[in-house]
Write a protein that holds these residues in place. Structure first.
Motif, PDB file in Angstrom:
ATOM      1  N   ILE A 142       0.805  -1.669  -0.050  1.00 29.51           N
ATOM      2  CA  ILE A 142       0.213   0.121  -0.504  1.00 29.51           C
ATOM      3  C   ILE A 142       1.216   1.749  -0.072  1.00 29.51           C
ATOM      4  CG2 ILE A 142      -1.640  -1.384   1.458  1.00 29.51           C
ATOM      5  CD1 ILE A 142      -0.826   0.036   4.031  1.00 29.51           C
ATOM      6  N   GLY A 143       1.855   0.844  -0.448  1.00 32.88           N
ATOM      7  CA  GLY A 143       3.348   2.400   0.061  1.00 32.88           C
ATOM      8  C   GLY A 143       3.616   3.408   0.203  1.00 32.88           C
ATOM      9  N   THR A 144       2.736   2.698   2.280  1.00 31.44           N
ATOM     10  CA  THR A 144       3.096   3.494   3.270  1.00 31.44           C
ATOM     11  C   THR A 144       3.505   2.257   4.268  1.00 31.44           C
ATOM     12  OG1 THR A 144       3.298   4.984   4.935  1.00 31.44           O
ATOM     13  CG2 THR A 144       1.053   3.394   4.122  1.00 31.44           C
ATOM     14  N   ALA A 145       4.500   2.595   4.882  1.00 33.69           N
ATOM     15  CA  ALA A 145       4.600   1.483   6.301  1.00 33.69           C
ATOM     16  C   ALA A 145       4.229   3.040   8.162  1.00 33.69           C
ATOM     17  CB  ALA A 145       6.336   1.610   6.137  1.00 33.69           C
ATOM     18  N   ALA A 146       3.734   3.880   7.813  1.00 33.17           N
ATOM     19  CA  ALA A 146       3.069   4.337   8.793  1.00 33.17           C
ATOM     20  C   ALA A 146       2.262   3.617   9.704  1.00 33.17           C
ATOM     21  CB  ALA A 146       2.622   6.116   8.088  1.00 33.17           C
ATOM     22  N   ALA A 147       2.809   3.168  10.154  1.00 34.14           N
ATOM     23  CA  ALA A 147       2.334   2.832  11.147  1.00 34.14           C
ATOM     24  C   ALA A 147       3.038   1.619  12.585  1.00 34.14           C
ATOM     25  CB  ALA A 147       1.339   1.374  11.099  1.00 34.14           C
ATOM     26  N   VAL A 148       2.476   1.553  13.715  1.00 36.93           N
ATOM     27  CA  VAL A 148       2.780   1.505  14.986  1.00 36.93           C
ATOM     28  C   VAL A 148       2.025   0.049  15.586  1.00 36.93           C
ATOM     29  CG1 VAL A 148       3.174   1.658  17.313  1.00 36.93           C
ATOM     30  CG2 VAL A 148       3.685   3.592  15.017  1.00 36.93           C
ATOM     31  N   ILE A 149       2.963  -0.575  15.092  1.00 34.25           N
ATOM     32  CA  ILE A 149       2.627  -2.656  15.866  1.00 34.25           C
ATOM     33  C   ILE A 149       1.624  -2.768  17.599  1.00 34.25           C
ATOM     34  CG2 ILE A 149       2.642  -5.082  16.276  1.00 34.25           C
ATOM     35  CD1 ILE A 149       4.619  -4.298  14.085  1.00 34.25           C
ATOM     36  N   GLU A 150       0.628  -2.632  17.308  1.00 30.73           N
ATOM     37  CA  GLU A 150      -0.374  -1.991  18.336  1.00 30.73           C
ATOM     38  C   GLU A 150      -0.379  -3.786  19.326  1.00 30.73           C
ATOM     39  OE1 GLU A 150      -1.445   0.334  20.189  1.00 30.73           O
ATOM     40  OE2 GLU A 150      -0.466   1.719  18.759  1.00 30.73           O
ATOM     41  N   ALA A 151      -0.630  -4.995  18.340  1.00 37.03           N
ATOM     42  CA  ALA A 151      -0.706  -5.947  19.369  1.00 37.03           C
ATOM     43  C   ALA A 151      -0.946  -7.055  18.287  1.00 37.03           C
ATOM     44  CB  ALA A 151      -2.221  -5.929  19.676  1.00 37.03           C
ATOM     45  N   GLY A 152      -0.079  -8.125  18.486  1.00 35.67           N
ATOM     46  CA  GLY A 152       0.023  -9.815  17.913  1.00 35.67           C
ATOM     47  C   GLY A 152      -0.666 -10.724  17.954  1.00 35.67           C
ATOM     48  N   THR A 153      -1.393 -11.437  17.641  1.00 35.29           N
ATOM     49  CA  THR A 153      -1.385 -12.843  17.671  1.00 35.29           C
ATOM     50  C   THR A 153      -0.735 -13.733  18.752  1.00 35.29           C
ATOM     51  OG1 THR A 153      -1.334 -14.083  15.905  1.00 35.29           O
ATOM     52  CG2 THR A 153      -3.124 -13.133  15.728  1.00 35.29           C
ATOM     53  N   ALA A 154      -1.280 -14.680  19.745  1.00 34.57           N
ATOM     54  CA  ALA A 154      -0.534 -15.144  20.615  1.00 34.57           C
ATOM     55  C   ALA A 154       0.176 -16.281  19.289  1.00 34.57           C
ATOM     56  CB  ALA A 154      -0.911 -15.834  21.496  1.00 34.57           C
ATOM     57  N   GLY A 155      -0.427 -16.257  18.533  1.00 33.92           N
ATOM     58  CA  GLY A 155       0.095 -17.712  17.817  1.00 33.92           C
ATOM     59  C   GLY A 155       0.058 -18.002  16.468  1.00 33.92           C
ATOM     60  N   TRP A 156       0.675 -18.639  15.550  1.00 38.79           N
ATOM     61  CA  TRP A 156       0.180 -18.701  14.172  1.00 38.79           C
ATOM     62  C   TRP A 156      -1.300 -19.698  14.214  1.00 38.79           C
ATOM     63  CZ3 TRP A 156       3.992 -17.187  10.821  1.00 38.79           C
ATOM     64  CH2 TRP A 156       5.117 -16.295  11.697  1.00 38.79           C
ATOM     65  N   LEU A 157      -1.763 -18.864  12.661  1.00 40.74           N
ATOM     66  CA  LEU A 157      -3.239 -18.662  12.023  1.00 40.74           C
ATOM     67  C   LEU A 157      -2.940 -19.788  10.914  1.00 40.74           C
ATOM     68  CD1 LEU A 157      -5.333 -16.492  12.826  1.00 40.74           C
ATOM     69  CD2 LEU A 157      -4.950 -18.114  14.706  1.00 40.74           C
ATOM     70  N   THR A 158      -3.734 -20.345  10.644  1.00 37.61           N
ATOM     71  CA  THR A 158      -3.396 -21.220   9.155  1.00 37.61           C
ATOM     72  C   THR A 158      -4.779 -21.369   8.771  1.00 37.61           C
ATOM     73  OG1 THR A 158      -3.402 -23.552  10.399  1.00 37.61           O
ATOM     74  CG2 THR A 158      -1.545 -22.792  10.353  1.00 37.61           C
ATOM     75  N   TYR A 159      -4.414 -21.228   7.124  1.00 37.05           N
ATOM     76  CA  TYR A 159      -5.624 -22.059   6.320  1.00 37.05           C
ATOM     77  C   TYR A 159      -5.324 -22.660   5.283  1.00 37.05           C
ATOM     78  CZ  TYR A 159      -4.596 -18.170   3.095  1.00 37.05           C
ATOM     79  OH  TYR A 159      -3.732 -17.170   2.314  1.00 37.05           O
ATOM     80  N   ASP A 160      -5.894 -23.859   4.815  1.00 42.36           N
ATOM     81  CA  ASP A 160      -5.304 -24.123   3.526  1.00 42.36           C
ATOM     82  C   ASP A 160      -6.382 -23.306   2.096  1.00 42.36           C
ATOM     83  OD1 ASP A 160      -4.194 -26.052   4.658  1.00 42.36           O
ATOM     84  OD2 ASP A 160      -5.877 -27.463   5.632  1.00 42.36           O
ATOM     85  N   LEU A 161      -5.159 -24.134   1.270  1.00 47.61           N
ATOM     86  CA  LEU A 161      -6.058 -23.448  -0.013  1.00 47.61           C
ATOM     87  C   LEU A 161      -6.797 -24.050  -0.908  1.00 47.61           C
ATOM     88  CD1 LEU A 161      -3.272 -22.447  -2.004  1.00 47.61           C
ATOM     89  CD2 LEU A 161      -4.615 -21.118  -0.445  1.00 47.61           C
ATOM     90  N   PRO A 162      -7.843 -24.151  -1.310  1.00 47.17           N
ATOM     91  CA  PRO A 162      -8.911 -24.381  -1.950  1.00 47.17           C
ATOM     92  C   PRO A 162      -8.287 -25.655  -2.505  1.00 47.17           C
ATOM     93  CG  PRO A 162      -9.806 -22.014  -1.756  1.00 47.17           C
ATOM     94  CD  PRO A 162      -8.574 -22.035  -1.545  1.00 47.17           C
ATOM     95  N   GLY A 163      -8.675 -26.480  -2.490  1.00 49.58           N
ATOM     96  CA  GLY A 163      -7.881 -27.954  -4.608  1.00 49.58           C
ATOM     97  C   GLY A 163      -7.254 -27.652  -5.038  1.00 49.58           C
ATOM     98  N   HIS A 164      -8.397 -26.091  -5.721  1.00 49.15           N
ATOM     99  CA  HIS A 164      -8.539 -25.772  -7.412  1.00 49.15           C
ATOM    100  C   HIS A 164      -7.331 -25.005  -7.609  1.00 49.15           C
ATOM    101  CE1 HIS A 164     -11.228 -23.196  -5.958  1.00 49.15           C
ATOM    102  NE2 HIS A 164     -10.298 -22.199  -6.819  1.00 49.15           N
ATOM    103  N   LEU A 165      -6.632 -24.625  -6.084  1.00 48.58           N
ATOM    104  CA  LEU A 165      -5.610 -23.751  -6.479  1.00 48.58           C
ATOM    105  C   LEU A 165      -3.799 -23.243  -5.877  1.00 48.58           C
ATOM    106  CD1 LEU A 165      -7.477 -20.703  -4.840  1.00 48.58           C
ATOM    107  CD2 LEU A 165      -7.076 -20.707  -7.193  1.00 48.58           C
TER     108      LEU A 165
END
Length: 168
Positions: free
Chosen positions: A61-84
């Motif tokens: 998006i052309g900018t890094a004008a941001a401050v990290i306020e919070a993050g997820t405690a762990g990692w989240l996963t998702y699977d692609l649909p079979g056709h992808l």
């Protein structure tokens, strides 16, 4: 052909970029009509997830004008649909393993530029946090719901604090 469940997950970050009013940035994907999403992208070898999040913001998006306020405690996963599976990311990944960050936008709307070196979005807007799952492609809805549940309170709290400070 390799079985999808034997492929690894792509290490990735996602960014819930929010403004002072608690609205969240979404971009409309160039390659998928009517698909809106929050910025996300891969983590480079040896890169910290926090650094990847700010880099991805700048790349997408052309900018890094941001401050990290919070993050997820762990990692989240998702699977692609079979056709992808086998079509995206050179067929190397079955889906993504993501660390998500709530980032407070510190710039102005004019700082957001979609005409990046490798554009991913052709339009953008700020939306209410409760609209996010209705905008995302179906196979990512569960991830978005989990991100909203975990990071939504930090976004709402930060936006409420900003609003109170602006009124004072």
């Amino acid at each position: 052909m390799t079985a999808p469940d034997s492929l690894p997950y792509r290490p990735c970050v996602g960014i819930m970029l929010f403004d002072a009013r608690g609205r969240v940035f979404v971009g409309r994907r160039i390659d998928t009509p009517d698909a809106w999403q929050m910025p996300q992208g891969g983590i480079d070898d040896g890169e910290a997830p926090e650094a990847a999040a700010l880099r991805e913001l700048e790349e997408e998006i052309g900018t890094a004008a941001a401050v990290i306020e919070a993050g997820t405690a762990g990692w989240l996963t998702y699977d692609l649909p079979g056709h992808l599976v086998g079509k995206l990311w050179g067929g190397r990944w079955r889906g993504q393993r993501q660390k998500w960050f709530a980032c407070r936008f510190t710039g102005t709307d004019q700082d957001i530029r979609l005409d990046t070196a490798h554009p991913e979005f052709d339009a953008w807007r700020w939306v209410g946090i409760d609209e996010l799952t209705s905008l995302i492609v179906p196979f990512k809805k569960a991830i978005y719901a989990a991100v909203i549940e975990e990071l939504g309170p930090a976004v709402r709290q930060r936006a409420a604090g900003t609003s109170q400070a602006e009124r004072s």
